[in-house]
Design an enzyme around this catalytic site. Structure first.
Site, short mmCIF file in Angstrom:
data_model
loop_
_atom_site.label_atom_id
_atom_site.label_comp_id
_atom_site.label_asym_id
_atom_site.label_seq_id
_atom_site.Cartn_x
_atom_site.Cartn_y
_atom_site.Cartn_z
N TYR A 98 9.67 31.15 9.65
CA TYR A 98 9.87 29.69 9.59
C TYR A 98 11.35 29.40 9.42
O TYR A 98 11.92 28.54 10.11
CB TYR A 98 9.07 29.12 8.42
CG TYR A 98 9.21 27.64 8.22
CD1 TYR A 98 10.19 27.12 7.36
CD2 TYR A 98 8.37 26.75 8.87
CE1 TYR A 98 10.32 25.74 7.15
CE2 TYR A 98 8.50 25.38 8.66
CZ TYR A 98 9.47 24.89 7.82
OH TYR A 98 9.61 23.52 7.62
N LYS A 134 13.94 27.24 12.01
CA LYS A 134 14.71 26.06 11.61
C LYS A 134 16.22 26.30 11.78
O LYS A 134 16.95 25.38 12.12
CB LYS A 134 14.34 25.65 10.19
CG LYS A 134 12.87 25.20 10.07
CD LYS A 134 12.54 24.07 11.04
CE LYS A 134 11.13 23.56 10.86
NZ LYS A 134 10.77 22.46 11.77
N1 LIG Z 1 6.83 19.12 4.42
C1 LIG Z 1 8.00 19.67 4.18
O1 LIG Z 1 8.30 20.13 3.04
C2 LIG Z 1 9.02 19.79 5.28
C3 LIG Z 1 10.35 19.90 4.92
C4 LIG Z 1 11.31 20.05 5.93
C5 LIG Z 1 10.93 20.02 7.25
N2 LIG Z 1 9.62 19.89 7.57
C6 LIG Z 1 9.28 19.85 8.99
O2 LIG Z 1 8.78 18.53 9.28
C7 LIG Z 1 7.97 18.57 10.46
C8 LIG Z 1 6.65 17.87 10.18
O3 LIG Z 1 5.99 18.61 9.19
P1 LIG Z 1 5.08 17.91 8.05
O4 LIG Z 1 5.51 18.44 6.74
O5 LIG Z 1 5.03 16.45 8.29
O6 LIG Z 1 3.69 18.60 8.39
P2 LIG Z 1 2.25 18.01 8.67
O7 LIG Z 1 1.39 19.23 8.83
O8 LIG Z 1 1.89 16.99 7.66
O9 LIG Z 1 2.39 17.26 10.08
C9 LIG Z 1 2.66 17.99 11.23
C10 LIG Z 1 2.10 17.21 12.42
O10 LIG Z 1 2.41 17.94 13.61
C11 LIG Z 1 1.23 18.10 14.38
N3 LIG Z 1 1.29 19.32 15.19
C12 LIG Z 1 1.23 20.60 14.75
N4 LIG Z 1 1.28 21.45 15.78
C13 LIG Z 1 1.39 20.69 16.91
C14 LIG Z 1 1.48 20.99 18.29
N5 LIG Z 1 1.43 22.25 18.74
N6 LIG Z 1 1.60 19.96 19.16
C15 LIG Z 1 1.61 18.68 18.72
N7 LIG Z 1 1.51 18.33 17.42
C16 LIG Z 1 1.41 19.34 16.54
C17 LIG Z 1 0.10 18.13 13.37
O11 LIG Z 1 -1.14 17.80 13.97
C18 LIG Z 1 0.57 17.09 12.37
O12 LIG Z 1 0.15 15.79 12.72
C19 LIG Z 1 7.82 20.07 10.78
O13 LIG Z 1 8.73 20.41 11.81
C20 LIG Z 1 8.22 20.77 9.48
O14 LIG Z 1 8.71 22.07 9.70
C21 LIG Z 1 8.64 19.77 6.63
C1 LIG Z 2 7.13 27.43 1.87
C2 LIG Z 2 8.04 26.26 2.13
C3 LIG Z 2 7.30 25.05 2.63
C4 LIG Z 2 8.23 23.89 2.97
C5 LIG Z 2 9.27 24.26 4.02
C6 LIG Z 2 10.10 23.04 4.32
O1 LIG Z 2 10.84 23.16 5.50
C7 LIG Z 2 10.98 22.63 3.15
C8 LIG Z 2 12.08 23.61 2.85
C9 LIG Z 2 12.83 23.04 1.66
C10 LIG Z 2 13.84 23.64 1.01
C11 LIG Z 2 14.35 24.94 1.32
C12 LIG Z 2 15.37 25.40 0.53
C13 LIG Z 2 15.89 26.74 0.69
C14 LIG Z 2 16.74 27.19 -0.25
C15 LIG Z 2 17.17 28.63 -0.25
O2 LIG Z 2 18.08 28.87 0.76
C16 LIG Z 2 17.84 29.02 -1.56
O3 LIG Z 2 19.22 28.79 -1.44
C17 LIG Z 2 17.38 28.18 -2.71
C18 LIG Z 2 17.86 28.76 -3.99
C19 LIG Z 2 17.31 27.88 -5.10
C20 LIG Z 2 17.75 28.43 -6.41
O4 LIG Z 2 18.95 28.21 -6.73
O5 LIG Z 2 16.91 29.10 -7.04
#
Ligand SMILES: NC(=O)c1ccc[n+]([C@@H]2O[C@H](COP(=O)([O-])OP(=O)(O)OC[C@H]3O[C@@H](n4cnc5c(N)ncnc54)[C@H](O)[C@@H]3O)[C@@H](O)[C@H]2O)c1
Ligand SMILES: CCCCC[C@H](O)CC\C=C/C=C/C=C/[C@@H](O)[C@@H](O)CCCC(=O)O
Length: 260
Positions: free
Chosen positions: A151, A155
């Site tokens: 993952y 990203k």
């Molecule tokens: N939730 C977090 O902590 C977080 C943080 C940073 C980034 N993100 C990113 O945000 C984006 C959205 O994630 P979220 O947290 O809202 O998740 P979520 O699971 O709530 O929503 C994801 C949506 O994408 C759709 N989806 C999944 N696979 C698909 C595909 N192949 N084609 C079309 N649609 C598809 C799902 O049906 C869903 O509606 C993702 O790229 C995720 O990596 C999430």
């Molecule tokens: C399993 C994760 C599910 C959510 C993934 C989303 O994309 C959200 C990611 C959010 C934050 C990621 C932060 C990453 C931080 C690390 O690189 C590290 O530097 C954090 C160290 C934290 C600490 O000081 O202990």
């Protein structure tokens, strides 16, 4: 960019962050095409938003972003319904270290695939109006998450792809800005389900939970607002916008130059 009359395409629009992005774009005047594999949620959101804002404001199209054919059909439906595309939000994403090839397919390959198909419709070199593309990366695209290395890789890839295309667009004259959002942990199904998606790194779940407690949890509206900023501020191109609870910060990347 004022949003009235603008046409946006949002992938993964039915739930979570994509739903919040869709809502804020509609609330600010755009017409939005919602792409998602979740038909039930996508159609429900379309109906809700059209009731609130007018029957011609949103359209749901069932689309798996892994499918070239389905993406092409979705952009064609967008042209037929609304006349073109000005804004693309590549938001669809998953986290699954067990099915890591699928994670790469959805989070990175599909962002590339949808972007390249969107260029055919958006680029001024191919008859488009230009516009803006915002890709949903993550703080994991800046700092690695040990519990989900694939993952993390996807990203990091989204950020690199976004920045490279931003430069290529300026040099080529596409008339399209490219930016990435890098949200921290946000309250969505992806986060809720993370503990059973870590595969061989499940033993690191507690460490990740501690990271969540340390960084805090965003609500999805806190993620959508910076997307609106990147869409409307025409000075923004090639940015990676970090989003923390109660703080936002543009990444300053090191310059690559020979020190000799
Ligand atoms: N939730 C977090 O902590 C977080 C943080 C940073 C980034 N993100 C990113 O945000 C984006 C959205 O994630 P979220 O947290 O809202 O998740 P979520 O699971 O709530 O929503 C994801 C949506 O994408 C759709 N989806 C999944 N696979 C698909 C595909 N192949 N084609 C079309 N649609 C598809 C799902 O049906 C869903 O509606 C993702 O790229 C995720 O990596 C999430
Ligand atoms: C399993 C994760 C599910 C959510 C993934 C989303 O994309 C959200 C990611 C959010 C934050 C990621 C932060 C990453 C931080 C690390 O690189 C590290 O530097 C954090 C160290 C934290 C600490 O000081 O202990």
């Amino acid at each position: 960019m004022a949003l009235n009359g603008k046409i946006a395409v949002v992938t993964g629009a039915a739930m979570g962050i994509g739903k919040a992005i869709t809502e804020i774009l509609v609330q600010n005047g755009a017409k939005v095409v919602l792409l998602d594999v979740n038909e039930t949620a996508g159609k429900a959101l379309m109906e809700t938003l059209n009731k609130q804002h007018g029957q011609d404001r949103t359209l749901f199209v069932s689309c798996n972003v892994e499918s070239e054919q389905q993406i092409k059909a979705a952009f064609q439906k967008t042209v037929e319904t609304f006349g073109g595309t000005d804004i693309l939000c590549n938001n669809a994403g998953i986290l699954n270290e067990n099915e890591w090839e699928k994670t790469v397919s959805v989070n990175l390959l599909a962002v590339i695939r949808v972007t390249y198909l969107a260029l055919e419709h958006m680029s001024k070199l191919t008859g488009g109006r230009g516009g803006v593309i915002v890709n949903t990366a993550s703080l994991a695209g800046i700092g690695p998450l040990p519990s989900c290395p694939v993952y993390t890789a996807t990203k990091h890839g989204v950020i690199g792809f976004t920045r490279a295309l931003a430069a290529a667009s300026t040099m080529s004259g596409y008339g399209i800005r490219f930016n990435a959002i890098c949200p921290g942990f946000a309250q969505t199904d992806l986060l809720s389900n993370m503990n059973n998606k870590l595969g061989r790194f499940s033993h690191l779940a507690d460490a990740t939970t501690q990271m969540v407690e340390k960084l805090g949890i965003l609500n999805v509206s806190e993620v959508a607002a910076p997307v609106l900023e990147l869409v409307t501020d025409e000075s923004k191109n090639g940015e990676a916008f970090m989003i923390f609870p109660k703080a936002k910060q543009y990444v300053t990347f090191p310059k690559v130059s020979s020190s000799g």
